[in-house]
Design an enzyme around this catalytic site. Structure first.
Site, PDB file in Angstrom:
ATOM      1  N   GLU A  94       2.507 -35.056 142.193  1.00  0.00           N
ATOM      2  CA  GLU A  94       1.357 -34.787 143.056  1.00  0.00           C
ATOM      3  C   GLU A  94       0.227 -35.752 142.751  1.00  0.00           C
ATOM      4  OE1 GLU A  94       0.906 -30.134 143.874  1.00  0.00           O
ATOM      5  OE2 GLU A  94       1.302 -30.600 141.796  1.00  0.00           O
ATOM      6  N   CYS A 109      -6.573 -39.145 142.029  1.00  0.00           N
ATOM      7  CA  CYS A 109      -6.160 -38.478 140.788  1.00  0.00           C
ATOM      8  C   CYS A 109      -4.640 -38.473 140.789  1.00  0.00           C
ATOM      9  CB  CYS A 109      -6.722 -37.062 140.809  1.00  0.00           C
ATOM     10  SG  CYS A 109      -6.067 -35.993 139.529  1.00  0.00           S
ATOM     11  N   CYS A 116       4.327 -30.547 132.675  1.00  0.00           N
ATOM     12  CA  CYS A 116       3.555 -30.955 131.489  1.00  0.00           C
ATOM     13  C   CYS A 116       4.013 -30.149 130.286  1.00  0.00           C
ATOM     14  CB  CYS A 116       2.064 -30.705 131.741  1.00  0.00           C
ATOM     15  SG  CYS A 116       1.007 -31.260 130.375  1.00  0.00           S
ATOM     16  N   CYS A 120      -1.388 -25.780 127.899  1.00  0.00           N
ATOM     17  CA  CYS A 120      -2.752 -25.232 127.906  1.00  0.00           C
ATOM     18  C   CYS A 120      -2.730 -23.911 128.688  1.00  0.00           C
ATOM     19  CB  CYS A 120      -3.735 -26.219 128.544  1.00  0.00           C
ATOM     20  SG  CYS A 120      -3.859 -27.777 127.653  1.00  0.00           S
ATOM     21  N   CYS A 123      -4.083 -23.589 132.464  1.00  0.00           N
ATOM     22  CA  CYS A 123      -3.736 -24.621 133.440  1.00  0.00           C
ATOM     23  C   CYS A 123      -2.461 -24.267 134.213  1.00  0.00           C
ATOM     24  CB  CYS A 123      -3.533 -25.953 132.702  1.00  0.00           C
ATOM     25  SG  CYS A 123      -3.059 -27.304 133.797  1.00  0.00           S
ATOM     26  N   CYS A 335      -8.919 -29.319 139.807  1.00  0.00           N
ATOM     27  CA  CYS A 335      -8.427 -29.508 138.441  1.00  0.00           C
ATOM     28  C   CYS A 335      -7.624 -28.306 137.982  1.00  0.00           C
ATOM     29  CB  CYS A 335      -9.595 -29.643 137.472  1.00  0.00           C
ATOM     30  SG  CYS A 335     -10.534 -31.093 137.728  1.00  0.00           S
TER      31      CYS A 335
END
Ligand code: SAH
Length: 347
Positions: A94, A109, A116, A120, A123, A335
């Site tokens: 993305e 971005c 990932c 975290c 997230c 974000c």
């Protein structure tokens, strides 16, 4: 089996020259192709109109422009665009394109990994787990395809999409060099965001690449950081801060401290005061991010007045503080909201 086609976008001039020579074409065709890709972000080989039809036909037979394609595109009410790219193995990447009303800049971005591995807790991307690193070509082609699709020139790049850029170090550096040389995007218009992989920060300092390093600190101390970011168990708060000081000394560049304000977790006055003390000696600006909710989240946004108090306290300590504008939340492009499924296609 069909012969694998040569990928054009993402190659430098000498690689294109080798390819055209091997294809029996004259060398200067490479420069023409190069210009079509990097200056004009052409959408198809067919559109390379100064090449003879026979050359275009030969190219179409032996090459493709991009190894990835736009699978989906969403446009937010604020103009932000979220792109979903499909890679050759059926995984997804993305990217988000942001325009800010008062600036001519066009910021993209981009992602460096499928999913990932950092975990975290706040997230959405983390919930996907980790699939694989993107290749340099897959990273570069996110920008190429955005330019081809919009007809616009990307002016700024932030490595803040899916994944941890410093865990895909070589491809990160290859792609930055490509953006600088081929796409003519200055190093200082490129920002790398990391959750703080200390050995890689050290390596990056030694390269002195002049791009901005943003560090997802998100906590005023080790204890809070550890509860929301597992990486903090391996790379401790104090060690990270001292590595960042080392980075600023070697590169002469200020780092950006990113701090996502999460309601009731890290947004109190005492959190702000402790953060201010801990980063007092670090050459940095602070970028406060208001927490973005997503489906899989147990966390909440901070209260409006706690954001202002937080900002005030850091400013009073002498730091330059910005609050990141929220973009594209209605299409899950803000974000921490990038969570496109990356499994292979079902069909
Ligand atoms: N792995 C890199 C790149 C991701 S950048 C890094 O950790 O920096 C994405 C930024 O958005 C990071 O600062 C990340 O911590 C932050 N973020 C993640 N989830 C978020 C959320 N729900 N709301 C606001 N920011 C978030």
């Amino acid at each position: 089996m069909e012969k694998e086609k040569f990928v054009l976008a993402g190659k430098n001039l000498s690689e294109l020259e080798n390819f055209v020579l091997e294809s029996g074409l004259t060398k200067f065709r490479a420069k023409q192709i190069y210009n079509w890709i990097y200056l004009k972000s052409v959408k198809s080989i067919e559109d390379m109109t100064d090449l003879p039809v026979s050359t275009r036909d030969l190219l179409k037979e032996n090459a493709v422009l991009s190894p990835i394609f736009i699978k989906d595109k969403q446009i937010s009410s604020d103009g932000t665009m979220k792109y979903l790219f499909e890679n050759q193995d059926g995984t997804y990447a993305e990217a988000v394109l942001m325009r800010f009303d008062n600036r001519a800049n066009l910021t993209a971005c981009i992602s460096t990994q499928v999913g990932c591995p950092m975990g975290c807790d706040f997230c959405a991307t983390a919930k996907l787990g980790f699939v694989r690193n993107l290749t340099a070509e897959e990273i570069i082609n996110q920008i190429y395809l955005i330019q081809a699709d919009t007809g616009l020139k990307v002016t700024n790049i932030v490595y803040m999409g899916q994944g941890e850029p410093l865990l895909n170090f070589d491809n990160l550096i290859l792609s930055i060099n490509m953006f600088r040389e081929q796409f003519q995007i200055g190093a200082r218009r490129i920002t790398i965001s990391t959750c703080g992989i200390i050995p890689a920060v050290k390596k990056l300092a030694e390269l002195d690449c002049q791009s901005t390093l943003a560090i997802s600190l998100h906590a005023p101390n080790q204890i809070i950081r550890e509860t929301i970011m597992p990486v903090a168990k391996k790379y401790k708060y104090d060690a990270l801060l001292s590595e960042l000081k080392n980075y600023t000394q070697i590169t002469g560049r200020r780092v950006t401290v990113e701090y996502v304000l999460i309601g009731g977790i890290n947004d109190s006055v005492s959190n702000a005061e402790e953060l201010a003390r801990n980063i007092a000696k670090l050459k940095c600006n602070v970028n406060l991010i208001i927490y973005n909710n997503h489906e899989k989240s147990k966390y909440k946004k901070p209260a409006k007045d706690s954001v202002q108090k937080f900002k005030y306290i850091l400013e009073a300590s002498g730091k330059k503080v910005t609050i990141r504008l929220e973009r594209g939340a209605d299409i899950d492009a803000a974000c921490g909201q990038l969570s496109a499924k990356m499994q292979k296609k079902q069909t």
